[in-house]
Design a protein around this motif. Structure first.
Motif, PDB file in Angstrom:
ATOM      1  N   MET A   1       0.843  -1.197   0.000  1.00 38.80           N
ATOM      2  CA  MET A   1       0.000   0.000   0.000  1.00 38.80           C
ATOM      3  C   MET A   1       0.877   1.245   0.000  1.00 38.80           C
ATOM      4  O   MET A   1       1.807   1.374   0.790  1.00 38.80           O
ATOM      5  CB  MET A   1      -0.914   0.000   1.229  1.00 38.80           C
ATOM      6  N   ALA A   2       0.621   2.155  -0.914  1.00 38.07           N
ATOM      7  CA  ALA A   2       1.425   3.372  -1.026  1.00 38.07           C
ATOM      8  C   ALA A   2       1.213   4.257   0.189  1.00 38.07           C
ATOM      9  O   ALA A   2       0.158   4.241   0.833  1.00 38.07           O
ATOM     10  CB  ALA A   2       1.033   4.128  -2.293  1.00 38.07           C
ATOM     11  N   ASP A   3       2.263   5.023   0.533  1.00 41.08           N
ATOM     12  CA  ASP A   3       2.152   5.964   1.645  1.00 41.08           C
ATOM     13  C   ASP A   3       1.103   7.021   1.321  1.00 41.08           C
ATOM     14  O   ASP A   3       1.013   7.508   0.196  1.00 41.08           O
ATOM     15  CB  ASP A   3       3.495   6.636   1.905  1.00 41.08           C
ATOM     16  N   THR A   4       0.329   7.367   2.345  1.00 42.05           N
ATOM     17  CA  THR A   4      -0.651   8.434   2.159  1.00 42.05           C
ATOM     18  C   THR A   4       0.044   9.785   2.217  1.00 42.05           C
ATOM     19  O   THR A   4       1.095   9.939   2.846  1.00 42.05           O
ATOM     20  CB  THR A   4      -1.739   8.368   3.243  1.00 42.05           C
ATOM     21  N   PHE A   5      -0.552  10.734   1.555  1.00 44.03           N
ATOM     22  CA  PHE A   5      -0.003  12.104   1.549  1.00 44.03           C
ATOM     23  C   PHE A   5      -0.595  12.848   2.745  1.00 44.03           C
ATOM     24  O   PHE A   5      -1.568  13.585   2.635  1.00 44.03           O
ATOM     25  CB  PHE A   5      -0.366  12.787   0.232  1.00 44.03           C
ATOM     26  N   ASN A   6       0.004  12.612   3.923  1.00 46.90           N
ATOM     27  CA  ASN A   6      -0.522  13.191   5.159  1.00 46.90           C
ATOM     28  C   ASN A   6       0.497  14.167   5.712  1.00 46.90           C
ATOM     29  O   ASN A   6       1.286  13.846   6.602  1.00 46.90           O
ATOM     30  CB  ASN A   6      -0.828  12.085   6.163  1.00 46.90           C
ATOM     31  N   LYS A   7       0.524  15.378   5.168  1.00 50.67           N
ATOM     32  CA  LYS A   7       1.503  16.391   5.547  1.00 50.67           C
ATOM     33  C   LYS A   7       0.946  17.289   6.653  1.00 50.67           C
ATOM     34  O   LYS A   7      -0.257  17.536   6.743  1.00 50.67           O
ATOM     35  CB  LYS A   7       1.882  17.241   4.340  1.00 50.67           C
ATOM     36  N   ASN A   8       1.852  17.760   7.493  1.00 49.42           N
ATOM     37  CA  ASN A   8       1.456  18.711   8.536  1.00 49.42           C
ATOM     38  C   ASN A   8       2.180  20.038   8.333  1.00 49.42           C
ATOM     39  O   ASN A   8       1.597  21.001   7.828  1.00 49.42           O
ATOM     40  CB  ASN A   8       1.757  18.134   9.922  1.00 49.42           C
ATOM     41  N   GLU A   9       3.451  20.093   8.680  1.00 48.74           N
ATOM     42  CA  GLU A   9       4.206  21.340   8.565  1.00 48.74           C
ATOM     43  C   GLU A   9       4.881  21.415   7.191  1.00 48.74           C
ATOM     44  O   GLU A   9       5.686  20.567   6.833  1.00 48.74           O
ATOM     45  CB  GLU A   9       5.248  21.435   9.670  1.00 48.74           C
ATOM     46  N   LEU A  10       4.549  22.461   6.470  1.00 48.09           N
ATOM     47  CA  LEU A  10       5.121  22.692   5.152  1.00 48.09           C
ATOM     48  C   LEU A  10       5.671  24.105   5.075  1.00 48.09           C
ATOM     49  O   LEU A  10       5.238  25.012   5.808  1.00 48.09           O
ATOM     50  CB  LEU A  10       4.067  22.501   4.062  1.00 48.09           C
ATOM     51  N   ILE A  11       6.610  24.304   4.167  1.00 49.03           N
ATOM     52  CA  ILE A  11       7.125  25.647   3.875  1.00 49.03           C
ATOM     53  C   ILE A  11       6.223  26.280   2.815  1.00 49.03           C
ATOM     54  O   ILE A  11       6.011  25.687   1.754  1.00 49.03           O
ATOM     55  CB  ILE A  11       8.572  25.581   3.351  1.00 49.03           C
ATOM     56  N   LEU A  12       5.700  27.439   3.134  1.00 46.29           N
ATOM     57  CA  LEU A  12       4.940  28.181   2.114  1.00 46.29           C
ATOM     58  C   LEU A  12       5.939  28.904   1.224  1.00 46.29           C
ATOM     59  O   LEU A  12       6.594  29.862   1.659  1.00 46.29           O
ATOM     60  CB  LEU A  12       3.978  29.167   2.767  1.00 46.29           C
ATOM     61  N   ASP A  13       6.093  28.426   0.006  1.00 48.04           N
ATOM     62  CA  ASP A  13       7.049  29.018  -0.933  1.00 48.04           C
ATOM     63  C   ASP A  13       6.578  30.402  -1.363  1.00 48.04           C
ATOM     64  O   ASP A  13       7.248  31.411  -1.139  1.00 48.04           O
ATOM     65  CB  ASP A  13       7.205  28.094  -2.137  1.00 48.04           C
ATOM     66  N   LYS A  14       5.416  30.464  -1.983  1.00 47.20           N
ATOM     67  CA  LYS A  14       4.880  31.753  -2.409  1.00 47.20           C
ATOM     68  C   LYS A  14       3.432  31.603  -2.848  1.00 47.20           C
ATOM     69  O   LYS A  14       2.982  30.505  -3.207  1.00 47.20           O
ATOM     70  CB  LYS A  14       5.694  32.341  -3.561  1.00 47.20           C
ATOM     71  N   VAL A  15       2.715  32.706  -2.804  1.00 45.55           N
ATOM     72  CA  VAL A  15       1.391  32.759  -3.405  1.00 45.55           C
ATOM     73  C   VAL A  15       1.593  33.030  -4.888  1.00 45.55           C
ATOM     74  O   VAL A  15       2.167  34.050  -5.268  1.00 45.55           O
ATOM     75  CB  VAL A  15       0.515  33.841  -2.757  1.00 45.55           C
ATOM     76  N   ARG A  16       1.133  32.107  -5.721  1.00 49.82           N
ATOM     77  CA  ARG A  16       1.403  32.194  -7.159  1.00 49.82           C
ATOM     78  C   ARG A  16       0.485  33.186  -7.864  1.00 49.82           C
ATOM     79  O   ARG A  16       0.923  33.998  -8.682  1.00 49.82           O
ATOM     80  CB  ARG A  16       1.226  30.824  -7.809  1.00 49.82           C
ATOM     81  N   SER A  17      -0.810  33.098  -7.559  1.00 49.04           N
ATOM     82  CA  SER A  17      -1.778  33.944  -8.257  1.00 49.04           C
ATOM     83  C   SER A  17      -3.111  33.896  -7.529  1.00 49.04           C
ATOM     84  O   SER A  17      -3.331  33.050  -6.656  1.00 49.04           O
ATOM     85  CB  SER A  17      -1.959  33.485  -9.718  1.00 49.04           C
ATOM     86  N   ILE A  18      -3.989  34.806  -7.930  1.00 45.05           N
ATOM     87  CA  ILE A  18      -5.371  34.818  -7.456  1.00 45.05           C
ATOM     88  C   ILE A  18      -6.269  34.996  -8.671  1.00 45.05           C
ATOM     89  O   ILE A  18      -6.000  35.835  -9.542  1.00 45.05           O
ATOM     90  CB  ILE A  18      -5.628  35.961  -6.462  1.00 45.05           C
ATOM     91  N   SER A  19      -7.329  34.217  -8.707  1.00 44.18           N
ATOM     92  CA  SER A  19      -8.333  34.362  -9.760  1.00 44.18           C
ATOM     93  C   SER A  19      -9.670  34.709  -9.124  1.00 44.18           C
ATOM     94  O   SER A  19     -10.095  34.063  -8.160  1.00 44.18           O
ATOM     95  CB  SER A  19      -8.477  33.061 -10.569  1.00 44.18           C
ATOM     96  N   PHE A  20     -10.309  35.740  -9.663  1.00 47.24           N
ATOM     97  CA  PHE A  20     -11.656  36.126  -9.246  1.00 47.24           C
ATOM     98  C   PHE A  20     -12.626  35.687 -10.337  1.00 47.24           C
ATOM     99  O   PHE A  20     -12.378  35.931 -11.529  1.00 47.24           O
ATOM    100  CB  PHE A  20     -11.759  37.630  -9.030  1.00 47.24           C
ATOM    101  N   THR A  21     -13.730  35.065  -9.940  1.00 47.11           N
ATOM    102  CA  THR A  21     -14.667  34.520 -10.919  1.00 47.11           C
ATOM    103  C   THR A  21     -16.085  34.995 -10.669  1.00 47.11           C
ATOM    104  O   THR A  21     -16.468  35.330  -9.544  1.00 47.11           O
ATOM    105  CB  THR A  21     -14.654  32.979 -10.874  1.00 47.11           C
ATOM    106  N   ASP A  22     -16.866  35.020 -11.754  1.00 43.36           N
ATOM    107  CA  ASP A  22     -18.287  35.314 -11.642  1.00 43.36           C
ATOM    108  C   ASP A  22     -18.962  34.162 -10.893  1.00 43.36           C
ATOM    109  O   ASP A  22     -18.733  32.996 -11.214  1.00 43.36           O
ATOM    110  CB  ASP A  22     -18.892  35.453 -13.048  1.00 43.36           C
ATOM    111  N   VAL A 260      -3.858  21.054  -0.389  1.00 38.36           N
ATOM    112  CA  VAL A 260      -2.482  20.908  -0.862  1.00 38.36           C
ATOM    113  C   VAL A 260      -2.354  19.498  -1.426  1.00 38.36           C
ATOM    114  O   VAL A 260      -2.780  18.517  -0.807  1.00 38.36           O
ATOM    115  CB  VAL A 260      -1.459  21.110   0.270  1.00 38.36           C
ATOM    116  N   SER A 261      -1.772  19.400  -2.611  1.00 45.23           N
ATOM    117  CA  SER A 261      -1.655  18.091  -3.259  1.00 45.23           C
ATOM    118  C   SER A 261      -0.271  17.890  -3.847  1.00 45.23           C
ATOM    119  O   SER A 261       0.446  18.853  -4.134  1.00 45.23           O
ATOM    120  CB  SER A 261      -2.703  17.949  -4.367  1.00 45.23           C
ATOM    121  N   GLU A 262       0.086  16.631  -4.030  1.00 42.18           N
ATOM    122  CA  GLU A 262       1.407  16.302  -4.546  1.00 42.18           C
ATOM    123  C   GLU A 262       1.464  16.534  -6.049  1.00 42.18           C
ATOM    124  O   GLU A 262       0.451  16.320  -6.734  1.00 42.18           O
ATOM    125  CB  GLU A 262       1.745  14.847  -4.231  1.00 42.18           C
TER     126      GLU A 262
END
Length: 262
Positions: A1-22, A260-262
């Motif tokens: 069985m593959a390891d689950t992606f169960n992360k807790n502490e991560l480094i926030l690299d940067k905010v890439r963008s923001i999209s506003f939608t109707d 957050v996803s791999e």
């Protein structure tokens, strides 16, 4: 069985963008990609519950609120329009907009030639230049005289007043199919929208591992209470928006969600 992606502490690299939608069509009407000083603030109202002698038993919280603020490194006309509650108009060949400019020109053979074809009624006065400053004014007329000039109906040419020499200063408007326009009307305000904040994260033990993340806000509204745009070459474009839950969706109490996803 593959390891689950169960992360807790991560480094926030940067905010890439923001999209506003109707909120109805989900179409993007504003996207920002040069973000600085991003911040997500959450608050709640609290009522202290006390006993007969005033000792605090507990605090009951309600009315959660969330607000996102950031600064775009560049002036954004899409963001400006959204903050003003208006639309960005884009000129076309069939829907031209007015451009506005001024020129300082040297009179030659009793005339000057502008860079653009002027809208005739936009030139009511021209001014002589005296010691690098505006001097005497001259009025537009039907015929050339010592006090009046004539704007051509079909060219960029202006016949200058009789006897006037040297340089003149002219402000005028012209039609163009290469322009944008944003109006700030006193009766218009930002509308409800959706907002998605995209970010990069990195693994704390192996920073070479990069993950994609997003903060999904199904209901948001840009805050127009204070909009300050520095009109300088180094000026930034700050903004903030409030985040709400969908009041009419009784099955969804989310203010926002972070994925957050791999």
């Amino acid at each position: 069985m593959a390891d689950t992606f169960n992360k807790n502490e991560l480094i926030l690299d940067k905010v890439r963008s923001i999209s506003f939608t109707d909120p109805e069509t989900k179409e993007i009407f504003c996207r920002l990609t040069s973000l600085e000083d991003s911040s997500l603030n959450c608050t709640a109202e609290g009522d202290e519950i006390t006993d007969a002698i005033g000792s605090v038993i507990t605090t009951l919280y309600r009315a959660k609120k969330a607000k996102f603020s950031a600064t775009n490194s560049l002036l954004s006309f899409d963001l400006m329009a959204a903050q003003y509650g208006s639309n960005k108009e884009v000129a076309t060949s069939s829907n031209k907009l007015r451009g506005y400019t001024y020129e300082v020109l040297e009179i030659a053979d009793g005339k000057i030639t502008l860079e653009n074809q002027p809208i005739k009624d936009s030139i009511q006065f021209i001014y002589s230049i005296v010691s690098n400053d505006i001097g005497k004014s001259y009025k537009a007329g039907a015929t050339v005289s010592e006090s009046e000039f004539v704007v051509s109906d079909s060219s960029k040419e202006i016949q200058t007043p009789t006897g006037l020499t040297g340089k003149v200063y002219i402000e005028y408007a012209y039609e163009t199919e290469k322009a944008i326009r944003v109006k700030n009307r006193g009766s218009q305000f930002p509308k409800d929208c959706g907002a998605t904040i995209y970010a990069y994260f990195r693994d704390k033990c192996n920073p070479n591992l990069k993950y994609s993340g997003a903060i999904l806000c199904s209901k948001a509204k840009l805050n127009p209470e204070s909009i300050e745009i520095a009109l300088t070459s180094t000026g930034k474009h700050p903004f903030e928006f409030d985040i709400f839950k969908d009041y009419c969706d009784e099955t969804n109490d989310d203010l926002f969600e972070t994925v957050v996803s791999e």
